[in-house]
Design a protein around this motif. Structure first.
Motif, mmCIF file in Angstrom:
data_model
loop_
_atom_site.group_PDB
_atom_site.id
_atom_site.type_symbol
_atom_site.label_atom_id
_atom_site.label_comp_id
_atom_site.label_asym_id
_atom_site.label_seq_id
_atom_site.Cartn_x
_atom_site.Cartn_y
_atom_site.Cartn_z
ATOM 1 N N LYS A 103 -33.701 12.057 -4.315
ATOM 2 C CA LYS A 103 -33.575 10.608 -4.097
ATOM 3 C C LYS A 103 -32.907 9.936 -5.280
ATOM 4 O O LYS A 103 -32.068 9.046 -5.123
ATOM 5 N N LEU A 104 -33.267 10.360 -6.501
ATOM 6 C CA LEU A 104 -32.660 9.776 -7.694
ATOM 7 C C LEU A 104 -31.159 10.037 -7.726
ATOM 8 O O LEU A 104 -30.367 9.128 -8.001
ATOM 9 N N LEU A 105 -30.739 11.276 -7.441
ATOM 10 C CA LEU A 105 -29.316 11.597 -7.429
ATOM 11 C C LEU A 105 -28.563 10.771 -6.382
ATOM 12 O O LEU A 105 -27.402 10.404 -6.592
ATOM 13 N N GLN A 106 -29.212 10.468 -5.270
ATOM 14 C CA GLN A 106 -28.591 9.653 -4.226
ATOM 15 C C GLN A 106 -28.503 8.195 -4.634
ATOM 16 O O GLN A 106 -27.541 7.500 -4.296
ATOM 17 N N GLN A 107 -29.502 7.726 -5.365
ATOM 18 C CA GLN A 107 -29.551 6.310 -5.732
ATOM 19 C C GLN A 107 -28.580 5.939 -6.843
ATOM 20 O O GLN A 107 -28.049 4.826 -6.868
ATOM 21 N N VAL A 108 -28.351 6.852 -7.786
ATOM 22 C CA VAL A 108 -27.550 6.482 -8.951
ATOM 23 C C VAL A 108 -26.053 6.495 -8.669
ATOM 24 O O VAL A 108 -25.297 5.763 -9.314
ATOM 25 N N VAL A 109 -25.598 7.331 -7.727
ATOM 26 C CA VAL A 109 -24.172 7.317 -7.390
ATOM 27 C C VAL A 109 -23.860 6.034 -6.635
ATOM 28 O O VAL A 109 -24.758 5.314 -6.201
ATOM 29 N N PHE A 110 -22.580 5.747 -6.462
ATOM 30 C CA PHE A 110 -22.204 4.524 -5.780
ATOM 31 C C PHE A 110 -22.558 4.601 -4.294
ATOM 32 O O PHE A 110 -22.661 5.685 -3.723
ATOM 33 N N ASP A 111 -22.715 3.429 -3.683
ATOM 34 C CA ASP A 111 -23.259 3.346 -2.323
ATOM 35 C C ASP A 111 -22.546 4.231 -1.313
ATOM 36 O O ASP A 111 -23.177 4.834 -0.450
ATOM 37 N N TYR A 112 -21.214 4.304 -1.404
ATOM 38 C CA TYR A 112 -20.453 5.048 -0.408
ATOM 39 C C TYR A 112 -20.681 6.554 -0.492
ATOM 40 O O TYR A 112 -20.262 7.300 0.383
ATOM 41 N N ALA A 113 -21.346 7.020 -1.573
ATOM 42 C CA ALA A 113 -21.526 8.460 -1.776
ATOM 43 C C ALA A 113 -22.990 8.860 -1.848
ATOM 44 O O ALA A 113 -23.315 9.920 -2.364
ATOM 45 N N MET A 114 -23.879 8.025 -1.323
ATOM 46 C CA MET A 114 -25.302 8.391 -1.339
ATOM 47 C C MET A 114 -25.525 9.712 -0.610
ATOM 48 O O MET A 114 -26.351 10.522 -1.009
ATOM 49 N N MET A 115 -24.803 9.934 0.462
ATOM 50 C CA MET A 115 -24.795 11.206 1.171
ATOM 51 C C MET A 115 -23.396 11.774 0.985
ATOM 52 O O MET A 115 -22.472 11.444 1.734
ATOM 53 N N ASN A 116 -23.231 12.600 -0.058
ATOM 54 C CA ASN A 116 -21.879 12.964 -0.488
ATOM 55 C C ASN A 116 -21.508 14.406 -0.155
ATOM 56 O O ASN A 116 -20.987 15.143 -0.992
ATOM 57 N N ALA A 117 -21.781 14.805 1.081
ATOM 58 C CA ALA A 117 -21.435 16.149 1.546
ATOM 59 C C ALA A 117 -20.319 16.066 2.580
ATOM 60 O O ALA A 117 -20.428 15.334 3.568
#
Length: 292
Positions: free
Chosen positions: A255-269
């Motif tokens: 969750k932390l890794l998802q929150q700190v990146v920018f919004d468009y890349a919260m799910m970055n797969a």
């Protein structure tokens, strides 16, 4: 009269300050022009359109050896490995952690060592995380994937990948939680000091003996195939090595890794790509490449 002018001047300054001050910080991801690509399917800059956004990115659309893929045991050729197939020689070295926008990355500034694949040396440059995992194994996608990116003298790239499922906290992520949290939504870097790359695959603790034996056996197996970068420009010719052993990460760490990146890349797969007849090899090695 002088007092009246001072009051009038004060009101003008206050009004100007209120007009210019915005209590909500402007975030880079809110600027559409600042975002080169997105991960959300159906968006104007989504994965299915990456190859059309720039002429330099056409391989994302036209390439026949794209990554990630589904790694299936049923179509993988089993290989008995030796040290020539995959040898790891890592060193502790100075590193920093960066929020690059779409990913959080550890970048080594010194000599962090290398891997050797079939006699070719690839120098370790950086590692970063994707959530959920980009690759899948036998149709199953996991909660997180770590990519350790290496480059040879001829600029060829080799990536070593590790998959994670929700469970016990990952020891390395636990060490850098504070640094990661400090860069939420901000493109910045933080010095970490000396980091040993072998920590990326630190053994989990607290497992029963039978489970430990099973994990040790799995850790000596890895998939190998030729693919591409999983972000634009999607350059092909990348040698992928994906560890078959699935490691552990806590829900809060993902969750932390998802929150700190920018919004468009919260799910970055990136979505899975067609195999197009490529060979997948499943190496069964008699050694542990990432021994501490």
């Amino acid at each position: 009269m002088a007092g009246s002018k001072q009051i009038h001047l004060g009101l003008l300054v206050s009004t100007f300050f209120l007009l210019c001050w915005n209590p909500t910080p402007v975030r880079a991801e809110h600027s559409e022009n600042a975002i080169e690509f997105e991960y959300k399917a159906g968006s104007k800059k989504g994965p299915e359109l990456w190859g059309e956004l720039k002429k330099e990115w056409k391989t994302c659309k036209d390439g026949k050896s794209q990554s990630p893929i589904d790694l299936r045991d049923g179509i993988a050729t089993k290989v008995n490995s030796s040290l020539e197939h995959f040898k790891v020689s890592y060193n502790p070295a100075k590193a920093m952690i960066e929020n690059e926008g779409p990913v959080i990355a550890i970048v080594w500034e010194g000599d962090a060592g290398s891997i050797s694949i079939n006699g070719t040396d690839y120098i370790l440059r950086q590692c970063h995380w994707h959530s959920p995992s980009e690759h899948s194994i036998n149709g199953k996608r996991y909660d997180l994937e770590l990519h350790m990116v290496h480059r040879a003298k001829n600029n060829n790239v080799a990536v070593v990948g590790f998959l994670y499922k929700i469970g016990k906290p990952n020891p390395f992520l636990s060490e850098v939680t504070k640094e990661i949290a400090s860069m939420t939504d901000v493109e910045k870097d933080v010095q970490l000091g000396v980091i040993d790359p072998r920590k990326m695959k630190a053994a989990q603790t607290g497992f029963q003996d039978a489970k430990k034996r099973k994990m040790r056996k799995a850790s000596s197996k890895f998939y190998r195939y030729m693919g591409s970068l999983t972000t634009p420009p999607c350059t092909e010719g990348v040698t992928w090595t994906i560890n078959k052993q699935v490691l552990s990460v806590s829900k809060s760490q993902v969750k932390l890794l998802q929150q700190v990146v920018f919004d468009y890349a919260m799910m970055n797969a990136r979505p899975l790509q067609p195999l197009n007849g490529r060979d997948i090899k499943l190496h069964d090695s008699l050694f542990s490449s990432f021994r501490q």
